[in-house]
Design a protein around this motif. Structure first.
Motif, PDB file in Angstrom:
ATOM      1  N   PHE A  31      -0.785  28.365  -9.249  1.00 32.94           N
ATOM      2  CA  PHE A  31      -2.117  27.875  -9.634  1.00 32.94           C
ATOM      3  C   PHE A  31      -1.987  26.547 -10.386  1.00 32.94           C
ATOM      4  CE2 PHE A  31      -5.751  27.394 -12.354  1.00 32.94           C
ATOM      5  CZ  PHE A  31      -6.811  27.821 -11.575  1.00 32.94           C
ATOM      6  N   THR A  32      -1.157  26.532 -11.429  1.00 30.46           N
ATOM      7  CA  THR A  32      -1.056  25.294 -12.224  1.00 30.46           C
ATOM      8  C   THR A  32      -0.432  24.170 -11.397  1.00 30.46           C
ATOM      9  OG1 THR A  32       1.030  25.963 -13.191  1.00 30.46           O
ATOM     10  CG2 THR A  32      -0.919  26.454 -14.468  1.00 30.46           C
ATOM     11  N   LEU A  33       0.548  24.520 -10.545  1.00 34.46           N
ATOM     12  CA  LEU A  33       1.140  23.474  -9.702  1.00 34.46           C
ATOM     13  C   LEU A  33       0.086  22.916  -8.746  1.00 34.46           C
ATOM     14  CD1 LEU A  33       4.700  24.802  -8.709  1.00 34.46           C
ATOM     15  CD2 LEU A  33       4.044  23.492 -10.707  1.00 34.46           C
ATOM     16  N   GLY A  34      -0.762  23.807  -8.252  1.00 35.22           N
ATOM     17  CA  GLY A  34      -1.820  23.398  -7.318  1.00 35.22           C
ATOM     18  C   GLY A  34      -2.814  22.444  -7.966  1.00 35.22           C
ATOM     19  N   ILE A  35      -3.149  22.703  -9.218  1.00 38.10           N
ATOM     20  CA  ILE A  35      -4.072  21.800  -9.918  1.00 38.10           C
ATOM     21  C   ILE A  35      -3.410  20.413 -10.041  1.00 38.10           C
ATOM     22  CG2 ILE A  35      -5.333  21.361 -12.084  1.00 38.10           C
ATOM     23  CD1 ILE A  35      -6.387  23.838 -10.668  1.00 38.10           C
ATOM     24  N   GLY A  36      -2.135  20.409 -10.366  1.00 41.58           N
ATOM     25  CA  GLY A  36      -1.404  19.138 -10.475  1.00 41.58           C
ATOM     26  C   GLY A  36      -1.426  18.368  -9.155  1.00 41.58           C
ATOM     27  N   VAL A  37      -1.222  19.093  -8.070  1.00 37.56           N
ATOM     28  CA  VAL A  37      -1.236  18.457  -6.745  1.00 37.56           C
ATOM     29  C   VAL A  37      -2.618  17.848  -6.465  1.00 37.56           C
ATOM     30  CG1 VAL A  37      -1.179  18.977  -4.258  1.00 37.56           C
ATOM     31  CG2 VAL A  37       0.631  19.844  -5.749  1.00 37.56           C
ATOM     32  N   ALA A  38      -3.671  18.596  -6.793  1.00 37.20           N
ATOM     33  CA  ALA A  38      -5.037  18.111  -6.548  1.00 37.20           C
ATOM     34  C   ALA A  38      -5.314  16.840  -7.372  1.00 37.20           C
ATOM     35  CB  ALA A  38      -6.049  19.205  -6.900  1.00 37.20           C
ATOM     36  N   VAL A  39      -4.928  16.866  -8.646  1.00 33.75           N
ATOM     37  CA  VAL A  39      -5.164  15.703  -9.519  1.00 33.75           C
ATOM     38  C   VAL A  39      -4.392  14.499  -8.979  1.00 33.75           C
ATOM     39  CG1 VAL A  39      -4.767  14.768 -11.841  1.00 33.75           C
ATOM     40  CG2 VAL A  39      -5.582  17.118 -11.577  1.00 33.75           C
ATOM     41  N   CYS A  40      -3.155  14.746  -8.609  1.00 30.65           N
ATOM     42  CA  CYS A  40      -2.283  13.689  -8.103  1.00 30.65           C
ATOM     43  C   CYS A  40      -2.874  13.039  -6.843  1.00 30.65           C
ATOM     44  CB  CYS A  40      -0.950  14.353  -7.805  1.00 30.65           C
ATOM     45  SG  CYS A  40       0.352  13.266  -7.370  1.00 30.65           S
ATOM     46  N   GLU A  41      -3.348  13.866  -5.926  1.00 29.48           N
ATOM     47  CA  GLU A  41      -3.916  13.337  -4.678  1.00 29.48           C
ATOM     48  C   GLU A  41      -5.125  12.440  -4.954  1.00 29.48           C
ATOM     49  OE1 GLU A  41      -2.848  16.862  -1.468  1.00 29.48           O
ATOM     50  OE2 GLU A  41      -4.932  16.571  -2.031  1.00 29.48           O
ATOM     51  N   VAL A  42      -6.018  12.931  -5.810  1.00 27.26           N
ATOM     52  CA  VAL A  42      -7.238  12.156  -6.090  1.00 27.26           C
ATOM     53  C   VAL A  42      -6.878  10.834  -6.789  1.00 27.26           C
ATOM     54  CG1 VAL A  42      -9.375  12.129  -7.456  1.00 27.26           C
ATOM     55  CG2 VAL A  42      -8.764  14.169  -6.153  1.00 27.26           C
ATOM     56  N   LEU A  43      -5.966  10.886  -7.747  1.00 26.41           N
ATOM     57  CA  LEU A  43      -5.601   9.647  -8.460  1.00 26.41           C
ATOM     58  C   LEU A  43      -4.907   8.650  -7.529  1.00 26.41           C
ATOM     59  CD1 LEU A  43      -4.403  11.141 -11.870  1.00 26.41           C
ATOM     60  CD2 LEU A  43      -6.550   9.936 -11.413  1.00 26.41           C
ATOM     61  N   GLU A  44      -4.090   9.159  -6.607  1.00 23.01           N
ATOM     62  CA  GLU A  44      -3.425   8.250  -5.654  1.00 23.01           C
ATOM     63  C   GLU A  44      -4.464   7.544  -4.779  1.00 23.01           C
ATOM     64  OE1 GLU A  44      -0.288  10.351  -3.524  1.00 23.01           O
ATOM     65  OE2 GLU A  44       1.146   9.634  -5.027  1.00 23.01           O
ATOM     66  N   GLU A  45      -5.501   8.302  -4.384  1.00 22.16           N
ATOM     67  CA  GLU A  45      -6.536   7.701  -3.539  1.00 22.16           C
ATOM     68  C   GLU A  45      -7.325   6.644  -4.321  1.00 22.16           C
ATOM     69  OE1 GLU A  45      -6.973  11.872  -1.173  1.00 22.16           O
ATOM     70  OE2 GLU A  45      -8.786  11.078  -2.095  1.00 22.16           O
ATOM     71  N   ILE A  46      -7.619   6.947  -5.573  1.00 21.08           N
ATOM     72  CA  ILE A  46      -8.445   6.027  -6.358  1.00 21.08           C
ATOM     73  C   ILE A  46      -7.667   4.778  -6.767  1.00 21.08           C
ATOM     74  CG2 ILE A  46      -9.587   5.788  -8.629  1.00 21.08           C
ATOM     75  CD1 ILE A  46     -10.634   8.649  -8.128  1.00 21.08           C
ATOM     76  N   TYR A  47      -6.472   4.982  -7.284  1.00 22.13           N
ATOM     77  CA  TYR A  47      -5.704   3.835  -7.814  1.00 22.13           C
ATOM     78  C   TYR A  47      -4.788   3.197  -6.765  1.00 22.13           C
ATOM     79  CZ  TYR A  47      -7.299   4.857 -12.546  1.00 22.13           C
ATOM     80  OH  TYR A  47      -8.063   5.032 -13.672  1.00 22.13           O
ATOM     81  N   LYS A  48      -4.690   3.819  -5.592  1.00 26.31           N
ATOM     82  CA  LYS A  48      -3.863   3.293  -4.498  1.00 26.31           C
ATOM     83  C   LYS A  48      -2.436   3.000  -4.965  1.00 26.31           C
ATOM     84  CE  LYS A  48      -7.708   2.055  -1.799  1.00 26.31           C
ATOM     85  NZ  LYS A  48      -8.352   3.305  -2.181  1.00 26.31           N
ATOM     86  N   THR A  49      -1.877   3.964  -5.649  1.00 24.26           N
ATOM     87  CA  THR A  49      -0.498   3.828  -6.114  1.00 24.26           C
ATOM     88  C   THR A  49       0.165   5.198  -6.090  1.00 24.26           C
ATOM     89  OG1 THR A  49       0.881   2.885  -7.847  1.00 24.26           O
ATOM     90  CG2 THR A  49      -0.977   4.194  -8.586  1.00 24.26           C
ATOM     91  N   GLU A  50       1.482   5.225  -6.218  1.00 25.40           N
ATOM     92  CA  GLU A  50       2.185   6.501  -6.187  1.00 25.40           C
ATOM     93  C   GLU A  50       2.139   7.178  -7.560  1.00 25.40           C
ATOM     94  OE1 GLU A  50       6.554   6.596  -5.889  1.00 25.40           O
ATOM     95  OE2 GLU A  50       6.206   7.856  -4.116  1.00 25.40           O
ATOM     96  N   ILE A  51       1.729   8.425  -7.569  1.00 23.68           N
ATOM     97  CA  ILE A  51       1.688   9.218  -8.806  1.00 23.68           C
ATOM     98  C   ILE A  51       2.693  10.351  -8.635  1.00 23.68           C
ATOM     99  CG2 ILE A  51       0.223  10.582 -10.358  1.00 23.68           C
ATOM    100  CD1 ILE A  51      -0.930   7.823  -9.995  1.00 23.68           C
ATOM    101  N   LYS A  52       3.429  10.663  -9.689  1.00 21.50           N
ATOM    102  CA  LYS A  52       4.412  11.744  -9.601  1.00 21.50           C
ATOM    103  C   LYS A  52       3.973  12.929 -10.452  1.00 21.50           C
ATOM    104  CE  LYS A  52       7.889   9.715  -7.323  1.00 21.50           C
ATOM    105  NZ  LYS A  52       8.487  10.304  -6.125  1.00 21.50           N
ATOM    106  N   LEU A  53       4.581  14.083 -10.167  1.00 19.95           N
ATOM    107  CA  LEU A  53       4.293  15.293 -10.942  1.00 19.95           C
ATOM    108  C   LEU A  53       5.561  15.747 -11.634  1.00 19.95           C
ATOM    109  CD1 LEU A  53       2.151  17.076  -8.246  1.00 19.95           C
ATOM    110  CD2 LEU A  53       1.374  16.493 -10.549  1.00 19.95           C
ATOM    111  N   LYS A  54       5.500  15.851 -12.936  1.00 20.66           N
ATOM    112  CA  LYS A  54       6.653  16.363 -13.685  1.00 20.66           C
ATOM    113  C   LYS A  54       6.420  17.850 -13.904  1.00 20.66           C
ATOM    114  CE  LYS A  54       7.450  15.091 -18.164  1.00 20.66           C
ATOM    115  NZ  LYS A  54       7.544  16.251 -19.062  1.00 20.66           N
ATOM    116  N   TRP A  55       7.342  18.666 -13.427  1.00 21.66           N
ATOM    117  CA  TRP A  55       7.185  20.122 -13.518  1.00 21.66           C
ATOM    118  C   TRP A  55       6.974  20.557 -14.958  1.00 21.66           C
ATOM    119  CZ3 TRP A  55       9.444  24.331 -15.816  1.00 21.66           C
ATOM    120  CH2 TRP A  55       9.196  25.571 -15.242  1.00 21.66           C
ATOM    121  N   PRO A  56       6.036  21.460 -15.280  1.00 22.37           N
ATOM    122  CA  PRO A  56       5.175  22.094 -14.286  1.00 22.37           C
ATOM    123  C   PRO A  56       3.921  21.277 -13.947  1.00 22.37           C
ATOM    124  CG  PRO A  56       4.858  23.147 -16.419  1.00 22.37           C
ATOM    125  CD  PRO A  56       5.918  22.103 -16.610  1.00 22.37           C
ATOM    126  N   ASN A  57       3.336  20.566 -14.916  1.00 21.20           N
ATOM    127  CA  ASN A  57       2.112  19.861 -14.528  1.00 21.20           C
ATOM    128  C   ASN A  57       1.739  18.662 -15.399  1.00 21.20           C
ATOM    129  OD1 ASN A  57       1.448  21.577 -16.559  1.00 21.20           O
ATOM    130  ND2 ASN A  57      -0.018  22.773 -15.413  1.00 21.20           N
TER     131      ASN A  57
END
Ligand code: BTN
Length: 217
Positions: free
Chosen positions: A66-92
């Motif tokens: 669940f928490t990893l999934g939220i991180g993935v969702a946030v990351c995807e939206v931010l990448e689309e908005i800022y047009k840059t690569e965003i990373k996820l540091k485990w866990p979130n």
């Protein structure tokens, strides 16, 4: 979705938890600034004007994914908005240019989870070590609320079977040696398991970590 908007609040997370305890469903609490913003492990969360601070409720599913999934969702939206690569540091943790630009806290209340998300969007400067802001690295965005609504929608659309694959694609510090809080020492970050655990190498042995976090020092 019921919207509770504030110019200033102690913590959107605490307000959201109260709503949940009172039996409210399907809401978001958004504030322009927080006086007592909370991070994970009882840490303070700096929340000045300009940043994006909000909490909302979701149905509970498997906690780690669940928490990893939220991180993935946030990351995807931010990448689309800022047009840059965003990373996820485990866990979130949300990482931009190797520094923390946002964080997520998930707290279970009854059969629900209150998800709290903090992102340093239009913030000039954050005192925290190893932290950064989008406006200092990339630029100002027009509308924090729009980003928030996109993130909430994406969180509700997460496909369970895609979470790990997507997390792996954006995982920060792969192949690097980092301090892991729960074991109290450095380990080489290798991967994330299918069950959402962090896979590391310590003194030549492969281990799975299921709690704690990667600390960057
Ligand atoms: C972390 O990385 O430690 C998690 C930070 C979570 C901060 C957000 S900001 C909105 C919500 N309200 C809070 O008090 N905390 C979360």
């Amino acid at each position: 979705m019921k919207k509770y908007y504030f110019d200033e609040i102690d913590s959107t997370q605490d307000y959201a938890k109260e709503l949940c305890n009172k039996g409210q469903n399907n809401f978001v609490v958004f504030a322009k600034s927080q006086i007592l913003g909370r991070g994970r492990s009882g840490r303070r969360w700096e929340s000045p004007n300009g940043g994006l601070w909000f909490s909302f409720d979701m149905e509970f599913k498997d906690k780690k994914l669940f928490t990893l999934g939220i991180g993935v969702a946030v990351c995807e939206v931010l990448e689309e908005i800022y047009k840059t690569e965003i990373k996820l540091k485990w866990p979130n943790d949300i990482i931009l240019n190797k520094k923390k630009v946002g964080g997520i806290i998930c707290e279970k209340i009854k059969n629900k989870v209150v998800v709290g998300i903090g992102i340093n969007t239009n913030v000039d400067f954050i005192k925290e070590k190893n932290a950064t802001t989008f406006s200092s690295e990339i630029g100002i965005i027009k509308d924090n609320e729009d980003v928030m609504l996109k993130i909430i929608n994406r969180c509700n659309e997460i496909e369970e079977n895609k979470i790990i694959e997507k997390f792996r694609r954006n995982m920060a510090y792969k192949g690097e040696n980092r301090f892991i809080s729960s074991i109290g020492k450095e380990a080489k970050i290798l991967d994330v398991s299918d069950t959402g655990r962090l896979i590391v190498e310590i003194d030549g042995e492969i281990n799975e970590i299921f709690s704690g976090e990667i600390i960057c020092i």
